[in-house]
Scaffold this motif. Structure first.
Motif, PDB file in Angstrom:
ATOM      1  N   ASN A  95     -41.279   2.008   8.515  1.00 40.97           N
ATOM      2  CA  ASN A  95     -40.902   1.255   7.331  1.00 40.97           C
ATOM      3  C   ASN A  95     -41.231   2.041   6.059  1.00 40.97           C
ATOM      4  O   ASN A  95     -41.370   1.481   4.980  1.00 40.97           O
TER       5      ASN A  95
ATOM      6  N   ASP B 135     -37.707  -2.619   9.593  1.00 41.22           N
ATOM      7  CA  ASP B 135     -37.835  -4.061   9.367  1.00 41.22           C
ATOM      8  C   ASP B 135     -37.507  -4.357   7.903  1.00 41.22           C
ATOM      9  O   ASP B 135     -38.396  -4.342   7.039  1.00 41.22           O
ATOM     10  N   PRO B 136     -36.240  -4.639   7.600  1.00 45.13           N
ATOM     11  CA  PRO B 136     -35.821  -4.866   6.213  1.00 45.13           C
ATOM     12  C   PRO B 136     -36.462  -6.097   5.575  1.00 45.13           C
ATOM     13  O   PRO B 136     -36.413  -6.247   4.355  1.00 45.13           O
ATOM     14  N   THR B 137     -37.057  -6.980   6.381  1.00 42.93           N
ATOM     15  CA  THR B 137     -37.678  -8.181   5.822  1.00 42.93           C
ATOM     16  C   THR B 137     -39.023  -7.864   5.167  1.00 42.93           C
ATOM     17  O   THR B 137     -39.564  -8.683   4.429  1.00 42.93           O
ATOM     18  N   LYS B 138     -39.557  -6.689   5.460  1.00 45.63           N
ATOM     19  CA  LYS B 138     -40.830  -6.279   4.876  1.00 45.63           C
ATOM     20  C   LYS B 138     -40.602  -5.235   3.784  1.00 45.63           C
ATOM     21  O   LYS B 138     -39.627  -4.501   3.817  1.00 45.63           O
ATOM     22  N   LYS B 139     -41.502  -5.181   2.859  1.00 45.55           N
ATOM     23  CA  LYS B 139     -41.411  -4.184   1.799  1.00 45.55           C
ATOM     24  C   LYS B 139     -41.655  -2.789   2.368  1.00 45.55           C
ATOM     25  O   LYS B 139     -42.417  -2.634   3.326  1.00 45.55           O
TER      26      LYS B 139
END
Length: 217
Positions: A166, A203-207
């Motif tokens: 990420n 994981d695009p939902t996390k920064k």
């Protein structure tokens, strides 16, 4: 059958030339030079061809050694050439641009190689993972900037960001202001200027996590 043998020999010889050429482009890494890696790869491929040619003796009992060797060489070298393949990117930068160029690992299904004023472009995951050869770089007027390109170090052309999945990553190099500059000196604030909508994150939902930048040597 003679025609088939001659064809296999020609193809295997042609693939051998491509393979040797690819070995001259392989970058070094860690404490080892590109020559070291080329020698190791050559030895492993030679052993693989030798062993498989011996095994093929039991599968092609009616064929001679030269036929088996040519056939196995074609198969092994074709796979190896594909694995070693690196695209040579054509990059366009703004006129009079100098400084760091970063090709950011993106979620796009195509490469954006027209670099913006901040030195940023976007590349696919496949391009990010496969690219190691020196690119062709031109400005918007079509001037070839090859003489101004500065590589990461003596073994590798590209600087490659590292980090977790990420982490925002990029391939980088520098364009010198003039031919008197011989080493990389510029560190850009490229992370402040990227388009987060184009960045690849597992994981695009996390920064995105803080990137670990490469040191300039």
């Amino acid at each position: 059958m003679k025609t088939i043998k001659k064809t296999l020999l020609v193809i295997s010889f042609f693939l051998l030339i491509i393979f040797i050429y690819q070995l001259t482009l392989i970058p070094g890494g860690f404490f080892f030079s590109s020559l070291f890696y080329s020698i190791i790869i050559s030895i492993l491929i030679s052993l693989c061809i030798t062993i498989l040619t011996f095994i093929a003796k039991f599968l092609f009992k009616k064929q001679d050694f030269l036929f088996r060797l040519s056939l196995i060489t074609i198969i092994v070298l074709s796979i190896t050439i594909y694995k070693l393949y690196s695209p040579t990117l054509k990059i366009i930068v703004p006129k009079n641009y100098s400084g760091e160029v970063n090709l950011v690992l993106s979620n796009l299904d195509y490469n954006e190689l027209n670099i913006d004023k901040n030195g940023i472009g976007y590349i696919t995951k496949w391009t990010f993972e496969k690219t190691y050869t020196k690119p062709n770089v031109y400005d918007t007027d079509g001037n070839d900037l090859s003489s101004l390109l500065l590589s990461y170090d003596n073994n590798k052309f590209w600087g490659k960001s590292i980090g977790s999945e990420n982490t925002i990553k990029s391939l980088s190099f520098e364009i010198a202001k003039d031919t008197s500059q011989k080493s990389r000196t510029h560190i850009s604030n490229w992370l402040e200027n990227i388009d987060l909508n184009k960045v690849y994150l597992k994981d695009p939902t996390k920064k995105p996590e803080n990137i670990i930048d490469l040191e300039i040597k």
